[in-house]
Design a protein around this motif. Sequence first.
Motif, PDB file in Angstrom:
ATOM      1  N   ASN A 239       0.833  -1.193   0.000  1.00  0.00           N
ATOM      2  CA  ASN A 239       0.000   0.000   0.000  1.00  0.00           C
ATOM      3  C   ASN A 239       0.872   1.249   0.000  1.00  0.00           C
ATOM      4  O   ASN A 239       2.040   1.215   0.401  1.00  0.00           O
TER       5      ASN A 239
ATOM      6  N   SER B   4       0.614   3.854  -9.283  1.00  0.00           N
ATOM      7  CA  SER B   4      -0.682   3.526  -9.876  1.00  0.00           C
ATOM      8  C   SER B   4      -1.567   4.752  -9.948  1.00  0.00           C
ATOM      9  O   SER B   4      -1.302   5.785  -9.337  1.00  0.00           O
TER      10      SER B   4
ATOM     11  N   SER C  61      -5.341   6.537  -9.431  1.00  0.00           N
ATOM     12  CA  SER C  61      -6.463   6.406  -8.508  1.00  0.00           C
ATOM     13  C   SER C  61      -7.751   6.107  -9.255  1.00  0.00           C
ATOM     14  O   SER C  61      -7.915   6.462 -10.426  1.00  0.00           O
TER      15      SER C  61
ATOM     16  N   GLU D 142      -9.152   2.665   2.231  1.00  0.00           N
ATOM     17  CA  GLU D 142      -8.243   2.715   1.091  1.00  0.00           C
ATOM     18  C   GLU D 142      -7.810   1.311   0.690  1.00  0.00           C
ATOM     19  O   GLU D 142      -7.501   0.484   1.543  1.00  0.00           O
TER      20      GLU D 142
ATOM     21  N   LYS E   7      -5.305  -0.708  -2.365  1.00  0.00           N
ATOM     22  CA  LYS E   7      -4.368  -0.604  -3.483  1.00  0.00           C
ATOM     23  C   LYS E   7      -4.112  -1.991  -4.042  1.00  0.00           C
ATOM     24  O   LYS E   7      -3.764  -2.915  -3.304  1.00  0.00           O
TER      25      LYS E   7
ATOM     26  N   HIS F 179      -5.460   2.361  -7.326  1.00  0.00           N
ATOM     27  CA  HIS F 179      -5.689   2.496  -5.891  1.00  0.00           C
ATOM     28  C   HIS F 179      -6.764   3.549  -5.670  1.00  0.00           C
ATOM     29  O   HIS F 179      -7.119   4.303  -6.575  1.00  0.00           O
TER      30      HIS F 179
ATOM     31  N   VAL G 286      -9.916  -4.533  -7.356  1.00  0.00           N
ATOM     32  CA  VAL G 286      -8.809  -4.495  -6.401  1.00  0.00           C
ATOM     33  C   VAL G 286      -9.120  -5.383  -5.198  1.00  0.00           C
ATOM     34  O   VAL G 286      -8.261  -6.129  -4.719  1.00  0.00           O
TER      35      VAL G 286
END
Length: 339
Positions: free
Chosen positions: A14, A144, A146, A231, A233, A240, A277
């Motif tokens: 992460n 990455s 978002s 959150e 990732k 993410h 994800v």
Amino acid sequence: MTENRTFYIKYGENYAVPLKTHQFSAAVGLWVQTLETVGDLIAAFQARPGSLLANVDSGLITLHPTEDADALGVDKPLGEISAGATANTAMVIKSTLNRRTSSTGSNQSQPAPHPHRLQRWESLNRVLGTKRNKKARRDCEGHSLSYSSVTWKSVEEIFEGELEKYEQDVLPIPEPDFQLLLTMLSWIFKCYKSTLLIGLDSEAKRIHLIAPVLWAVVQLLPDVTVNVEAELKGKRVDTHGHFEFILTRGSKRVCIVEAKKEDFHQGMAQDLLGCEVAADLDSSSEVYGIVTNFEKWIFLKSQDERILADERSVIRSDRDRPKEEDLREVVGKLHSLLA
């Protein structure tokens, strides 16, 4: 240490998150130091909304200046630490519980992703890579893009071809609980009056309508875990981002996004990417999603070989309260998802 410092901490794959040593106290009108030692910093990381270490015994967690460095003592004053000043030099937090799990080989027993889902990830990663390179919009580590940076148009070809309509089952909640929810929502309607569903700040207010609907169901299921502003990732999915809420019960995960500016296509892009994800991280064959602005609710099921969408649910308003039959349907669908 009197200086208000920010320490960046990274867990696993992460991205790094910042933690400040001081918090502003309205009571005294000053910034007050709340983090003094490494142990305090670890506890603050665990207390963050959506923290993956929230339920791990603090005795199993260590903090390291770098990935390969020895663990810092929990009593070490933060004033003596120079590491973690930026996201690129973030300190590394580790859980010995995870290391024990890895050493026993249990991670290796997780099923490999379904071939069709892997193909979906490959297609998404091509789109994500192209968009990232074109706009150079990366996270703080440059790894990455978002969810919110990705438009529906970018991923429509991938998701639209797999979308199928379905009708989510309804499982009613007990009548006393429903009437309490109806009363609570009526209070909120009354407090905000005509500004609740219109105006520049209506999006921030709508979350106060969405949350009670969730709580009416969650309180019936004591083993549900609720993460706010959670959150995630991806490891194999190159993106993410965060959800307004993630509800977890056993192997079930419901990822919830508030539709911004009435743009449900954008909300679906964000939610479906996040569901991929979640499937990546959990090795799940099915992840549930919800996109809503309180008035409209879209229920999603991201499965290995298809994506199911129920877009039928709308909560209409009856004067200063939601229509009962509409609210019953939405609450019943959420209850059915988690039950």
